[in-house]
Design a protein around this motif. Structure first.
Motif, PDB file in Angstrom:
ATOM      1  N   THR A  44       0.811  -1.222   0.000  1.00  0.00           N
ATOM      2  CA  THR A  44       0.000   0.000   0.000  1.00  0.00           C
ATOM      3  C   THR A  44       0.843   1.270   0.000  1.00  0.00           C
ATOM      4  O   THR A  44       0.303   2.372  -0.061  1.00  0.00           O
ATOM      5  CB  THR A  44      -0.907   0.021   1.233  1.00  0.00           C
ATOM      6  OG1 THR A  44      -0.085   0.006   2.427  1.00  0.00           O
ATOM      7  CG2 THR A  44      -1.824  -1.189   1.256  1.00  0.00           C
ATOM      8  N   ALA A  45       2.181   1.101   0.059  1.00  0.00           N
ATOM      9  CA  ALA A  45       3.098   2.250   0.106  1.00  0.00           C
ATOM     10  C   ALA A  45       2.746   3.194   1.250  1.00  0.00           C
ATOM     11  O   ALA A  45       2.749   4.418   1.099  1.00  0.00           O
ATOM     12  CB  ALA A  45       3.091   2.996  -1.227  1.00  0.00           C
ATOM     13  N   THR A  46       2.417   2.605   2.409  1.00  0.00           N
ATOM     14  CA  THR A  46       2.109   3.405   3.593  1.00  0.00           C
ATOM     15  C   THR A  46       2.987   2.962   4.750  1.00  0.00           C
ATOM     16  O   THR A  46       3.473   1.826   4.790  1.00  0.00           O
ATOM     17  CB  THR A  46       0.632   3.247   3.995  1.00  0.00           C
ATOM     18  OG1 THR A  46       0.350   1.866   4.249  1.00  0.00           O
ATOM     19  CG2 THR A  46      -0.288   3.763   2.907  1.00  0.00           C
TER      20      THR A  46
ATOM     21  N   ALA B 131       7.162   5.098  -0.829  1.00  0.00           N
ATOM     22  CA  ALA B 131       7.602   3.811  -1.358  1.00  0.00           C
ATOM     23  C   ALA B 131       9.032   3.868  -1.863  1.00  0.00           C
ATOM     24  O   ALA B 131       9.802   2.916  -1.712  1.00  0.00           O
ATOM     25  CB  ALA B 131       6.661   3.364  -2.482  1.00  0.00           C
ATOM     26  N   ALA B 132       9.414   5.012  -2.460  1.00  0.00           N
ATOM     27  CA  ALA B 132      10.758   5.131  -3.033  1.00  0.00           C
ATOM     28  C   ALA B 132      11.816   5.443  -1.987  1.00  0.00           C
ATOM     29  O   ALA B 132      12.971   5.021  -2.110  1.00  0.00           O
ATOM     30  CB  ALA B 132      10.758   6.207  -4.120  1.00  0.00           C
ATOM     31  N   HIS B 133      11.451   6.177  -0.948  1.00  0.00           N
ATOM     32  CA  HIS B 133      12.446   6.611   0.037  1.00  0.00           C
ATOM     33  C   HIS B 133      11.923   6.435   1.471  1.00  0.00           C
ATOM     34  O   HIS B 133      11.824   7.409   2.229  1.00  0.00           O
ATOM     35  CB  HIS B 133      12.820   8.082  -0.189  1.00  0.00           C
ATOM     36  CG  HIS B 133      13.204   8.415  -1.593  1.00  0.00           C
ATOM     37  ND1 HIS B 133      14.406   8.024  -2.155  1.00  0.00           N
ATOM     38  CD2 HIS B 133      12.533   9.093  -2.575  1.00  0.00           C
ATOM     39  CE1 HIS B 133      14.474   8.451  -3.403  1.00  0.00           C
ATOM     40  NE2 HIS B 133      13.342   9.102  -3.688  1.00  0.00           N
TER      41      HIS B 133
ATOM     42  N   SER C 114       3.946  12.237  -0.998  1.00  0.00           N
ATOM     43  CA  SER C 114       3.083  11.288  -1.690  1.00  0.00           C
ATOM     44  C   SER C 114       3.425   9.845  -1.325  1.00  0.00           C
ATOM     45  O   SER C 114       4.497   9.555  -0.781  1.00  0.00           O
ATOM     46  CB  SER C 114       3.225  11.456  -3.202  1.00  0.00           C
ATOM     47  OG  SER C 114       4.536  11.076  -3.623  1.00  0.00           O
ATOM     48  N   LYS C 115       2.491   8.925  -1.637  1.00  0.00           N
ATOM     49  CA  LYS C 115       2.749   7.507  -1.420  1.00  0.00           C
ATOM     50  C   LYS C 115       3.929   7.036  -2.256  1.00  0.00           C
ATOM     51  O   LYS C 115       4.695   6.154  -1.834  1.00  0.00           O
ATOM     52  CB  LYS C 115       1.502   6.692  -1.766  1.00  0.00           C
ATOM     53  CG  LYS C 115       0.357   6.827  -0.779  1.00  0.00           C
ATOM     54  CD  LYS C 115      -0.778   5.874  -1.130  1.00  0.00           C
ATOM     55  CE  LYS C 115      -1.887   5.946  -0.086  1.00  0.00           C
ATOM     56  NZ  LYS C 115      -2.985   4.985  -0.396  1.00  0.00           N
ATOM     57  N   GLU C 116       4.066   7.606  -3.440  1.00  0.00           N
ATOM     58  CA  GLU C 116       5.189   7.231  -4.301  1.00  0.00           C
ATOM     59  C   GLU C 116       6.517   7.594  -3.651  1.00  0.00           C
ATOM     60  O   GLU C 116       7.488   6.839  -3.729  1.00  0.00           O
ATOM     61  CB  GLU C 116       5.068   7.918  -5.669  1.00  0.00           C
ATOM     62  CG  GLU C 116       3.926   7.411  -6.543  1.00  0.00           C
ATOM     63  CD  GLU C 116       2.561   7.886  -6.039  1.00  0.00           C
ATOM     64  OE1 GLU C 116       1.553   7.250  -6.420  1.00  0.00           O
ATOM     65  OE2 GLU C 116       2.502   8.874  -5.272  1.00  0.00           O
ATOM     66  N   GLN C 117       6.560   8.756  -2.992  1.00  0.00           N
ATOM     67  CA  GLN C 117       7.784   9.160  -2.303  1.00  0.00           C
ATOM     68  C   GLN C 117       8.071   8.265  -1.100  1.00  0.00           C
ATOM     69  O   GLN C 117       9.223   7.933  -0.819  1.00  0.00           O
ATOM     70  CB  GLN C 117       7.663  10.620  -1.861  1.00  0.00           C
ATOM     71  CG  GLN C 117       7.729  11.614  -3.017  1.00  0.00           C
ATOM     72  CD  GLN C 117       7.479  13.030  -2.544  1.00  0.00           C
ATOM     73  OE1 GLN C 117       6.460  13.307  -1.901  1.00  0.00           O
ATOM     74  NE2 GLN C 117       8.401  13.930  -2.862  1.00  0.00           N
TER      75      GLN C 117
END
Length: 523
Positions: A180-182, A205-207, A200-203
């Motif tokens: 869930t990238a949380t 998940a990436a870092h 963001s969730k993308e950030q």
């Protein structure tokens, strides 16, 4: 009779304390051993106790007697099998200095996110970028077979110095859910701040590491620096305040449960609440030297450290009202016919490493970690006790040099009188876990001087039968027992070691430990 090349002396089971009559009394004055130690302590200006290695404590540890019955051995083996079959309990990070996100990828069978710097503390042959599933056998290792080991007795099973809650912080176990990238497990205030941050969730998940680090710095501020000497002394003074009142009107004695050179311990009940407590009584003349013991243990308050509720000064006596831990010492779970299951060793390890990580983050050292100074409850709790040698670090003095502790558990740099820090406690942790596995610490059968020479000149100690234990446990011990302090991981790093993941639950550890303790007359 010999075990692993060491002489074995039978040990008598502990005898019950003499019941009291509902009032406290002391017969003979006790010598001020702490004051005598401080007179020779090169760190006396900071109040940290110092002492040459104690031969008498080790002699009591090595003196011995008795073995458990066949039924006790069978029960221990049965409980070991139960612990081996259970899924290990994952440790909770305590006062984490730097947040690292490490996750298991079931699809590829690897751990993702391990820093490159951890290469030196991974099991041999394992990549710094991943840990193959084949390197981490599933399930807990079966308990090793029965073996003879040196059983240890002690002079004062309940001689301990314990802390009251001081600067307590709630610990949260935070993870990142890749699906869930949380970030899961954040305190409510942290979650609200992250939600309103625009990240963001993308950030995430990436870092994830960077996000958590930034969030923690924003919410808590940077990792605290060591205090100045003046600040340290003020904190010690505040933490060692004596509670006003007459404890004789508050507590009712039940029986004496321990006695030693430093004091006598009674089991008592608080008439206000009915709660059972342990009360240690020492001569009032010892207050000035005990000030640092009381304060440093308050400053170290943690779930894996026994706590001090109150301290009273009444007539000629100092009363230390402590948390009562029904059970016994870790020493009393070891014996010639008792095999300590590896998941149970990992459970003890997790609690002690957590306590040390908490202390070291505050710039505090225990300096006398050994099985005698670890309490084990019937509920499976493991608690660090006895702060007689504890010391603090300050900005003006970031290392200590006083030679103190018990020789079999002392790190090479301590024996050599060199500057040391929390890595000395890490060495002692390794020796204590090795003691759980083999039943006896290395060099215990040697005279103290010869033992200290071996600590500084011989190869680091190893398990008596390494092949009977998992590669994770072998590697964990090698990491703790590196001769060079800089090569040892910190207590915080050890909490992330694969061996800690093998820990059984407290309930499973309780099944093993409580049977052994009760077989030895502990109630």
């Amino acid at each position: 009779m010999a075990a692993h090349g060491r002489k074995v002396v039978p040990r008598q089971l502990p005898t019950a304390g003499v019941p009291a009559t509902g009032t406290f009394g002391m017969s003979n004055p006790m010598p001020n051993h702490r004051a005598a130690r401080e007179a020779a302590d090169s760190d006396a200006d900071m109040g940290g106790p110092g002492l040459a290695a104690s031969a008498s404590a080790t002699a009591a540890h090595a003196a011995a007697a008795g073995s458990s019955s066949s039924s006790a051995a069978a029960a221990a083996a049965s409980s070991a099998a139960g612990a081996a079959a259970a899924a290990p309990d994952v440790s909770h990070p305590e006062q984490v200095r730097q947040v690292l996100h490490v996750e298991w990828d079931s699809a590829s069978g690897t751990f993702k996110g391990l820093p490159a710097a951890w290469g030196g503390v991974l099991p041999p042959g394992v990549s710094t970028h991943e840990v193959q599933d084949s390197s981490l056998p599933g399930g807990a290792a079966a308990a090793p077979g029965t073996r003879e080991a040196l059983a240890k007795a002690k002079e004062d099973a309940y001689s301990l110095w314990i802390s009251t809650p001081y600067d307590v912080k709630r610990v949260h176990h935070v993870t990142v859910d890749p699906a869930t990238a949380t970030i899961q497990g954040l305190p409510d205030s942290w979650a609200a701040m992250l939600a309103s941050s625009g990240i963001s969730k993308e950030q995430v998940a990436a870092h994830p590491q960077q996000v958590l680090r930034a969030l923690r710095t924003h919410m808590e501020g940077p990792v605290p620096a060591l205090p100045t000497r003046a600040s340290y002394e003020r904190t010690v003074t505040e933490a060692s305040i004596i509670t006003p009142g007459d404890p004789r009107h508050i507590f009712a004695a039940e029986k004496q449960i321990g006695a030693g050179a430093s004091g006598t311990v009674f089991l008592a009940s608080d008439t206000r609440t009915g709660e059972r407590v342990a009360i240690k009584m020492a001569r009032a003349s010892q207050l000035s030297s005990l000030k640092y013991e009381i304060a440093l243990q308050k400053m170290s308050a943690h779930p894996a450290i026994v706590r001090l509720r109150e301290a009273y000064l009444c007539t000629d006596w100092l009363w230390l009202v402590m948390e009562y831990v029904p059970g016994g010492t870790l020493t009393e779970t070891l014996g010639p016919t008792i095999d300590f299951p590896e998941p149970c060793i990992a459970c003890v390890c997790k609690e002690l490493a957590s306590a040390l990580a908490h202390m070291h983050r505050k710039g505090l050292l225990h300096r006398d970690l050994k099985s005698d100074n670890v309490l084990v409850s019937f509920e499976g709790e493991t608690k660090l006790a006895d702060f007689g040698f504890a010391a603090g670090l300050v900005r003006e003095k970031m290392h200590r040099t006083t030679v103190c502790g018990t020789h079999a558990w002392m790190a090479p740099e301590v024996v050599n009188g060199e500057a040391y820090d929390g890595k000395a406690d890490v060495w002692s942790l390794g020796i204590t876990l090795l003691e759980c596995a083999d039943g006896v610490p290395p060099y215990l059968d040697l005279p103290p001087l010869k033992a200290m020479l071996a600590i500084t000149t011989a190869d680091p100690p190893k398990l008596a039968s390494p092949e009977r234990w998992s590669k994770e446990f072998n590697h964990f011990l090698r990491s703790c027992l590196q001769r060079e302090p800089k090569k040892r991981p910190s207590a915080e790093q050890l909490l992330m070691h694969p061996f800690v993941r093998k820990a059984c639950s407290k309930a499973e550890f309780a099944t093993f430990a409580s049977y052994i303790l009760r077989a030895r007359g502990k109630t």
